[in-house]
Design a protein around this motif. Structure first.
Motif, PDB file in Angstrom:
ATOM      1  N   LEU A   1       0.725  -1.369  -0.213  1.00 27.80           N
ATOM      2  CA  LEU A   1      -0.048   0.032  -0.324  1.00 27.80           C
ATOM      3  C   LEU A   1       0.765   1.333  -0.078  1.00 27.80           C
ATOM      4  N   GLY A   2       1.857   1.164   0.532  1.00 34.35           N
ATOM      5  CA  GLY A   2       2.601   2.194   1.163  1.00 34.35           C
ATOM      6  C   GLY A   2       3.776   2.401  -0.326  1.00 34.35           C
TER       7      GLY A   2
ATOM      8  N   ALA B   1       2.031   1.762  -3.958  1.00 29.53           N
ATOM      9  CA  ALA B   1       1.397   2.047  -4.694  1.00 29.53           C
ATOM     10  C   ALA B   1       0.934   3.420  -4.285  1.00 29.53           C
ATOM     11  N   TYR B   2       1.592   4.055  -3.273  1.00 29.40           N
ATOM     12  CA  TYR B   2       0.681   5.684  -2.561  1.00 29.40           C
ATOM     13  C   TYR B   2       2.390   6.256  -2.762  1.00 29.40           C
ATOM     14  N   LEU B   3       2.913   6.047  -3.638  1.00 33.57           N
ATOM     15  CA  LEU B   3       4.716   6.810  -3.387  1.00 33.57           C
ATOM     16  C   LEU B   3       4.745   6.757  -4.671  1.00 33.57           C
TER      17      LEU B   3
ATOM     18  N   TYR C   1       1.693   6.641  -6.824  1.00 37.35           N
ATOM     19  CA  TYR C   1       0.283   7.716  -7.183  1.00 37.35           C
ATOM     20  C   TYR C   1       1.048   9.017  -7.297  1.00 37.35           C
ATOM     21  N   LEU C   2       1.980   9.641  -6.291  1.00 37.03           N
ATOM     22  CA  LEU C   2       2.118  11.135  -6.175  1.00 37.03           C
ATOM     23  C   LEU C   2       3.088  10.970  -7.021  1.00 37.03           C
TER      24      LEU C   2
ATOM     25  N   ARG D   1       1.790  11.370 -10.343  1.00 37.99           N
ATOM     26  CA  ARG D   1       1.064  13.163 -10.365  1.00 37.99           C
ATOM     27  C   ARG D   1       1.866  14.449 -10.495  1.00 37.99           C
TER      28      ARG D   1
END
Length: 100
Positions: A76-77, A79-81, A83-84, A87
């Motif tokens: 999850l961490g 995947a979030y990185l 995503y950032l 962006r």
């Protein structure tokens, strides 16, 4: 299970006093505009508080003892990185300099 409150508070104090990568983010944001610096500082400290609270209630222990939970948190961490990062790349290509 015994709780060493003095030891825990010592670690929390060190975590707050030692500058890390978040310090550089806050300085960079504050150099751009004071309100951005305040927002960055608030975000960094909120994240640190959440992490310390999670450690205090045992989430770290659960993640350390359960490979499945550890892998889930790690993925999850990551995947979030990603995503950032996506962006940031899209914002850079758009030329706005701000995340989309």
């Amino acid at each position: 299970m015994s709780v060493d409150l003095a030891g825990f508070l010592g670690v929390v104090l060190v975590a707050y006093l030692v500058p890390g990568p978040d310090f550089l983010v806050v300085v960079q944001a504050a150099a751009a505009h004071p309100s951005k610096g305040r927002a960055a500082a608030l975000g960094a400290q909120t994240g640190l508080c959440v992490h310390m609270l999670a450690a205090a209630v045992g989430l770290s222990l659960i993640a350390a003892r359960s490979p499945v939970v550890f892998e889930a948190v790690k993925l999850l961490g990551a995947a979030y990185l990603v995503y950032l990062g996506v962006r940031a790349v899209l914002a850079g290509r758009a030329g706005t300099g701000r995340p989309a």
